[in-house]
Design an enzyme around this catalytic site. Structure first.
Site, PDB file in Angstrom:
ATOM      1  N   TRP A   1     -13.688  17.972 -19.586  1.00 28.86           N
ATOM      2  CA  TRP A   1     -12.621  16.839 -19.395  1.00 28.86           C
ATOM      3  C   TRP A   1     -12.102  16.387 -17.721  1.00 28.86           C
ATOM      4  O   TRP A   1     -12.255  15.607 -17.461  1.00 28.86           O
ATOM      5  CB  TRP A   1     -11.270  16.534 -19.861  1.00 28.86           C
ATOM      6  CG  TRP A   1     -10.180  17.594 -19.757  1.00 28.86           C
ATOM      7  CD1 TRP A   1     -10.041  18.590 -19.248  1.00 28.86           C
ATOM      8  CD2 TRP A   1      -8.287  17.717 -20.183  1.00 28.86           C
ATOM      9  NE1 TRP A   1      -8.334  18.994 -19.351  1.00 28.86           N
ATOM     10  CE2 TRP A   1      -7.629  18.447 -19.216  1.00 28.86           C
ATOM     11  CE3 TRP A   1      -7.720  16.180 -20.691  1.00 28.86           C
ATOM     12  CZ2 TRP A   1      -6.779  18.633 -20.105  1.00 28.86           C
ATOM     13  CZ3 TRP A   1      -6.936  16.101 -20.498  1.00 28.86           C
ATOM     14  CH2 TRP A   1      -6.012  17.323 -20.206  1.00 28.86           C
ATOM     15  N   ASP A   2     -11.621  17.871 -16.863  1.00 28.60           N
ATOM     16  CA  ASP A   2     -12.380  17.544 -15.274  1.00 28.60           C
ATOM     17  C   ASP A   2     -12.697  16.711 -14.812  1.00 28.60           C
ATOM     18  O   ASP A   2     -12.819  15.593 -14.380  1.00 28.60           O
ATOM     19  CB  ASP A   2     -12.055  18.690 -14.991  1.00 28.60           C
ATOM     20  CG  ASP A   2     -11.149  19.914 -15.029  1.00 28.60           C
ATOM     21  OD1 ASP A   2     -11.538  19.840 -16.347  1.00 28.60           O
ATOM     22  OD2 ASP A   2     -10.382  19.926 -14.129  1.00 28.60           O
TER      23      ASP A   2
ATOM     24  N   TYR B   1     -13.629  34.238 -11.261  1.00 24.62           N
ATOM     25  CA  TYR B   1     -13.155  33.954 -13.037  1.00 24.62           C
ATOM     26  C   TYR B   1     -13.413  34.528 -13.960  1.00 24.62           C
ATOM     27  O   TYR B   1     -14.699  35.595 -14.336  1.00 24.62           O
ATOM     28  CB  TYR B   1     -14.232  32.829 -12.619  1.00 24.62           C
ATOM     29  CG  TYR B   1     -13.408  31.740 -14.252  1.00 24.62           C
ATOM     30  CD1 TYR B   1     -11.998  31.032 -14.106  1.00 24.62           C
ATOM     31  CD2 TYR B   1     -13.421  31.536 -14.870  1.00 24.62           C
ATOM     32  CE1 TYR B   1     -11.476  30.217 -15.326  1.00 24.62           C
ATOM     33  CE2 TYR B   1     -13.144  31.407 -16.423  1.00 24.62           C
ATOM     34  CZ  TYR B   1     -11.439  30.460 -16.518  1.00 24.62           C
ATOM     35  OH  TYR B   1     -11.245  29.586 -17.322  1.00 24.62           O
TER      36      TYR B   1
ATOM     37  N   ASP C   1      -3.594  24.535 -21.743  1.00 25.42           N
ATOM     38  CA  ASP C   1      -3.437  25.582 -22.509  1.00 25.42           C
ATOM     39  C   ASP C   1      -2.826  26.213 -22.837  1.00 25.42           C
ATOM     40  O   ASP C   1      -2.223  27.033 -24.001  1.00 25.42           O
ATOM     41  CB  ASP C   1      -4.724  25.850 -21.309  1.00 25.42           C
ATOM     42  CG  ASP C   1      -5.393  25.703 -20.694  1.00 25.42           C
ATOM     43  OD1 ASP C   1      -6.028  24.503 -20.972  1.00 25.42           O
ATOM     44  OD2 ASP C   1      -6.467  26.762 -20.372  1.00 25.42           O
TER      45      ASP C   1
ATOM     46  N   TYR D   1       2.773  26.508 -15.540  1.00 26.85           N
ATOM     47  CA  TYR D   1       1.052  25.984 -16.265  1.00 26.85           C
ATOM     48  C   TYR D   1       1.395  25.790 -17.405  1.00 26.85           C
ATOM     49  O   TYR D   1       1.500  26.589 -18.311  1.00 26.85           O
ATOM     50  CB  TYR D   1       0.328  27.213 -16.283  1.00 26.85           C
ATOM     51  CG  TYR D   1      -1.255  26.560 -16.050  1.00 26.85           C
ATOM     52  CD1 TYR D   1      -1.584  26.255 -15.737  1.00 26.85           C
ATOM     53  CD2 TYR D   1      -1.614  27.550 -17.319  1.00 26.85           C
ATOM     54  CE1 TYR D   1      -2.851  25.982 -15.609  1.00 26.85           C
ATOM     55  CE2 TYR D   1      -2.487  27.342 -17.563  1.00 26.85           C
ATOM     56  CZ  TYR D   1      -3.749  26.533 -16.996  1.00 26.85           C
ATOM     57  OH  TYR D   1      -5.328  26.477 -16.437  1.00 26.85           O
TER      58      TYR D   1
ATOM     59  N   GLU E   1      -2.956  21.148  -7.930  1.00 30.74           N
ATOM     60  CA  GLU E   1      -3.407  21.180  -9.417  1.00 30.74           C
ATOM     61  C   GLU E   1      -2.309  20.573 -10.122  1.00 30.74           C
ATOM     62  O   GLU E   1      -2.628  19.145 -11.378  1.00 30.74           O
ATOM     63  CB  GLU E   1      -3.552  22.715 -10.200  1.00 30.74           C
ATOM     64  CG  GLU E   1      -3.777  22.541 -11.241  1.00 30.74           C
ATOM     65  CD  GLU E   1      -4.551  23.818 -11.496  1.00 30.74           C
ATOM     66  OE1 GLU E   1      -3.896  25.107 -11.117  1.00 30.74           O
ATOM     67  OE2 GLU E   1      -4.637  24.361 -12.963  1.00 30.74           O
TER      68      GLU E   1
END
Ligand code: 2M8
Length: 435
Positions: A38-39, A86, A170, A356, A401
């Site tokens: 989706w980014d 990552y 998330d 987040y 972000e």
């Protein structure tokens, strides 16, 4: 007429260009070094403001990761050179697509982006825009059908998520009750990398990460087969943010189907959209002034007060009293806060303004809400959200972000692609209201 470029426009474009990796855009350097689903859709809309060819390319590169059954995965690992920064990488996912991918998906903003990119291209050359759009339309339609087949096998009209990461939100408190049922055991050790880049206080707890990975291993164990996952999933939420985005995507695909003379696609889409529209409307809870998701394991409403409760405005034409109640609730949450709508209700026990998806503001969520509010004739509040987003980027947060709504501080990764894309699109005041 869009306003003239300023130094932030230049910076936003420079971020997208710096995060370009041969036709796809990483969300940010190191923290997220691959292509996220989706980014990329948001990024394509950002590129469409100044480079339509590159905007198409973003979507084309994402489709390279599409599975034979139609699913477009949440990460496409085109190039593994940055893989050591990552986790979880391809070895944890254990999928077998030719280009390495994750095994789960993300909100289907793709078709919405395709519509925006197509329309920008068609303003210059309509035949060329249609030719480039057609294969992407077909990919998007295949994914749309996958959602209904794999994630709504009982034809309820709402689609379900089998992993919190599929929501894009998330670590939202919306998942707390359902996630608590997921064991923290994993076959292989969890080796987090995110906290090497970002303060642990902004990220999910270790226990949550263990549950995230337990789910990945559970689904890898059934070979990522949708029917077997559905049968085995310990986490299964019929989710309103994703369903609203799917419905908006369905509307945009239906317009393409009409434009391209695809009568049978158009009929299918009309039926799916109608079913979903009714199902989504039924999730409105007047006592909460919000929509709610449903936990399909327990059968209970997910009533945690999160921003997702407002996202259906994107795809529904609400009765005026419902829209007014919803806007009043959103105004209450954002009163005295910076950057727009917080992702949880301030002042409640779940409120964590830096962690987040548990309180901070995300520019792309504001963007979806701005579009929905305009659709529902709430241009004044839409403009407040829009202005608040631009202001926090210009004054305190930069292109971070996400933002702390109490301080306006930028949090998470820096020079973030979707924040840059949101800035470019929200700054163009004409976007989304049809004027
Ligand atoms: C975040 O999610 C990833 C997992 O997909 C992560 O934390 O590792 C979320 O904010 C998600 O919505 C976003 O697509 C991704 C990349 O920006 O980061």
């Amino acid at each position: 007429m869009p306003p003239p470029d300023n130094k932030f426009v230049a910076k936003a474009k420079a971020i997208l260009e710096a995060n370009d990796r041969n036709g796809y855009t990483v969300p940010t350097h190191r923290l997220y070094p691959f292509q996220w689903n989706w980014d990329s859709a948001f990024v394509a809309m950002g590129f469409a403001q100044f480079d339509v060819d590159r905007a198409f390319r973003e979507l084309e590169r994402l489709v390279e990761g599409q599975w034979a059954d139609g699913m477009i995965p949440h990460i496409v690992f085109h190039d593994l050179s940055g893989a050591d920064s990552y986790y979880p990488g391809p070895a944890v996912w254990g999928t077998s697509h030719t280009v390495a991918t994750s095994g789960i998906t993300q909100p289907p903003v793709f078709a919405i982006a395709l519509r925006a990119v197509h329309d920008a291209a068609a303003a210059v050359d309509s035949a060329a825009a249609n030719a480039r759009t057609l294969p992407l339309y077909e990919a998007a339609l295949k994914w749309q059908r996958w959602w209904y087949a794999a994630r709504d096998p009982e034809n309820t009209g709402l689609v379900a998520l089998l992993h919190p990461w599929e929501s894009g939100s998330d670590n939202s408190p919306a998942w707390d009750i359902a996630l608590a049922r997921v064991p923290t055991t994993t076959i292989k050790p969890v080796v987090r990398k995110d906290t090497n880049h970002v303060a642990a206080a902004m990220r999910p707890h270790d226990q949550d990460y263990a549950r995230f990975i337990h789910l990945v291993e559970t689904y890898a164990d059934v070979g990522w087969d949708p029917a077997r996952q559905w049968a085995t999933a310990p986490f299964k939420i019929a989710e309103i943010q994703t369903t609203a985005i799917l419905l908006k995507a369905g509307e945009d695909l239906a317009r393409f189907a009409a434009d391209f003379g695809r009568a049978s696609d158009a009929a299918d889409l009309a039926a799916l959209n109608a079913r979903t529209r009714a199902a989504l409307l039924a999730q409105w809870r007047p006592a909460l002034n919000r929509f709610v998701s449903r936990d399909l394991v327990s059968g209970a409403d997910v009533d945690a007060s999160t921003h997702a409760g407002f996202v259906p405005v994107l795809a529904l034409d609400l009765d005026a009293p419902v829209a007014r109640a919803m806007v009043a609730e959103m105004a209450r949450w954002s009163a005295g806060k910076l950057g727009g709508l917080p992702t949880t209700e301030p002042g409640t026990p779940i409120w964590e303004p830096k962690r987040y998806w548990r309180g901070p503001v995300w520019a792309v969520i504001n963007w979806l809400l701005v579009d929905g509010l305009r659709r529902n004739a709430h241009a004044v509040f839409a403009d407040q959200l829009r202005e608040a987003t631009l202001a926090v980027i210009e004054t305190t947060a930069g292109f971070a972000e996400y933002f702390d709504p109490d301080t306006g501080e930028g949090c998470g990764g820096e020079d973030f692609s979707w924040t840059a894309a949101a800035y470019l699109c929200l700054r163009d005041a004409d976007r989304g209201d049809g004027s």
